[in-house]
Design an enzyme around this catalytic site. Structure first.
Site, PDB file in Angstrom:
ATOM      1  CD  GLU A  99       4.163   6.703  18.696  1.00 42.20           C
ATOM      2  OE1 GLU A  99       3.955   6.531  19.864  1.00 42.20           O
ATOM      3  OE2 GLU A  99       4.540   6.395  17.972  1.00 42.20           O
ATOM      4  CG  HIS A 101       5.269  16.544  15.587  1.00 43.49           C
ATOM      5  ND1 HIS A 101       4.064  15.761  14.720  1.00 43.49           N
ATOM      6  CD2 HIS A 101       5.992  17.166  14.533  1.00 43.49           C
ATOM      7  CE1 HIS A 101       4.562  15.743  13.570  1.00 43.49           C
ATOM      8  NE2 HIS A 101       5.635  16.415  13.291  1.00 43.49           N
ATOM      9  CD  GLN A 139      -7.522  10.134  15.235  1.00 42.79           C
ATOM     10  OE1 GLN A 139      -7.111  11.289  14.877  1.00 42.79           O
ATOM     11  NE2 GLN A 139      -8.797   9.842  14.595  1.00 42.79           N
ATOM     12  CG  HIS A 167      -4.062  14.816  14.671  1.00 46.14           C
ATOM     13  ND1 HIS A 167      -3.038  13.801  15.350  1.00 46.14           N
ATOM     14  CD2 HIS A 167      -4.979  14.362  14.792  1.00 46.14           C
ATOM     15  CE1 HIS A 167      -3.676  12.735  15.592  1.00 46.14           C
ATOM     16  NE2 HIS A 167      -4.975  13.136  14.923  1.00 46.14           N
ATOM     17  CB  CYS A 169       1.762  17.761  14.929  1.00 51.94           C
ATOM     18  SG  CYS A 169       0.828  16.421  14.356  1.00 51.94           S
TER      19      CYS A 169
HETATM   20 ZN   LIG Z   1       2.534  14.884  15.233  1.00 54.49          ZN
END
Ligand SMILES: [Zn+2]
Length: 209
Positions: A99, A101, A139, A167, A169
Site C-alpha cells: 500500500e 508504493h 505483509q 517486495h 518496492c
Molecule cells: Zn512498498
C-alpha cells in the site's frame, strides 16, 4: 478439476477476471492518461493508446479482494468432523500489492489449524489468502487478517500463518536488495505452545521426497 465443485470455482474465478466495472475502468483509465503525460510520455503514440484501459482493468483485478467476503468463503465449506490433528496447507502462492508504493509483493503462505469440531474444505484456504491479498496491503497485516479470519470463523484450537514474500518496492527501487525475503508469522491458541509451533515449522520446511 476433480469434482463439480472445483469446476464451479474455476468458472467463478474466470468470470471474475472478465467482469469489469465499466464506470470504474473509465475513471481509472483517465487518470492513467494524465500519468503517462506526467512522466513525459505521449499517451497518443500507438503502443500506449490502450494502455490506460489495460492498466485500469489490471488494477481492478489486482484489487478484487475488496469484493470478497473471506469469512463467507470459509463458512460456505465448513463441516463437522471429529478430527483434531494439525491440518497444514503449505506453499500457497500469494500475489499482493504494497500500500505504500502500489508495487507487487509475492511469495508463499503456509497455513495450519487444529480443528475443534469443524474442518473446512481445503481449497478455501488459498481462496481466503487471495481475498485478503488482492487488496492494497502490508505483509504484516495480511498475515494477521488471514489468521484472524480463520480463528473467528472456524473457531479452531489454534491457527498458524507464515508468509515469505519478495517486495518489488525493495527490489526495484531504494535499497535494491533484490534477493531479500520478508518473513512474517502469526499464531493463536495451541500454536503459541513451543512444541506445536515447532512441529508446524518442521512440516512446512520438510519436503516430500
Ligand atoms: Zn512498498
Amino acid at each position: 478439476m476433480s469434482n463439480p465443485t472445483d469446476f464451479n470455482e474455476e468458472l467463478d474465478r474466470y468470470k471474475k477476471v472478465e467482469r469489469y466495472n465499466v464506470e470504474q475502468v473509465d475513471r481509472i483509465a483517465s487518470h492513467y492518461n494524465d500519468i503517462l503525460s506526467a512522466i513525459g510520455e505521449d499517451p497518443n503514440r500507438e503502443g500506449l493508446i490502450k494502455t490506460p484501459e489495460r492498466v485500469a482493468k489490471a488494477l481492478q483485478y489486482l484489487t478484487h479482494g475488496y469484493d470478497v467476503d473471506a469469512a463467507e468463503v470459509l463458512r460456505s465449506a465448513m463441516f463437522e468432523e471429529d478430527y483434531s490433528q494439525m491440518v497444514v496447507v503449505k506453499d500457497i502462492e500469494v500475489y499482493s500489492m504494497c500500500e505504500h508504493h502500489m508495487l507487487p509483493f509475492f511469495g508463499k503462505a503456509h497455513i495450519a489449524y487444529i480443528p475443534n469440531g469443524h474442518i473446512v474444505g481445503l481449497s478455501k484456504i488459498p481462496r481466503i489468502v487471495d481475498a485478503f491479498a488482492r487488496r492494497l496491503q502490508v505483509q504484516e497485516r495480511l498475515t494477521n487478517e488471514i489468521r484472524d479470519c480463520i480463528q473467528e470463523t472456524l473457531n479452531p484450537a489454534g491457527v498458524a500463518v507464515v508468509m515469505e514474500c519478495k517486495h518489488m518496492c525493495m527490489a526495484m527501487r531504494g535499497v535494491q536488495k533484490q534477493s531479500s525475503v520478508t518473513t512474517t508469522s502469526a499464531f493463536t491458541g495451541e500454536f503459541q505452545n513451543d512444541v506445536t509451533r515447532s512441529e508446524f515449522l518442521r512440516l512446512i520446511t520438510a519436503s516430500l521426497d
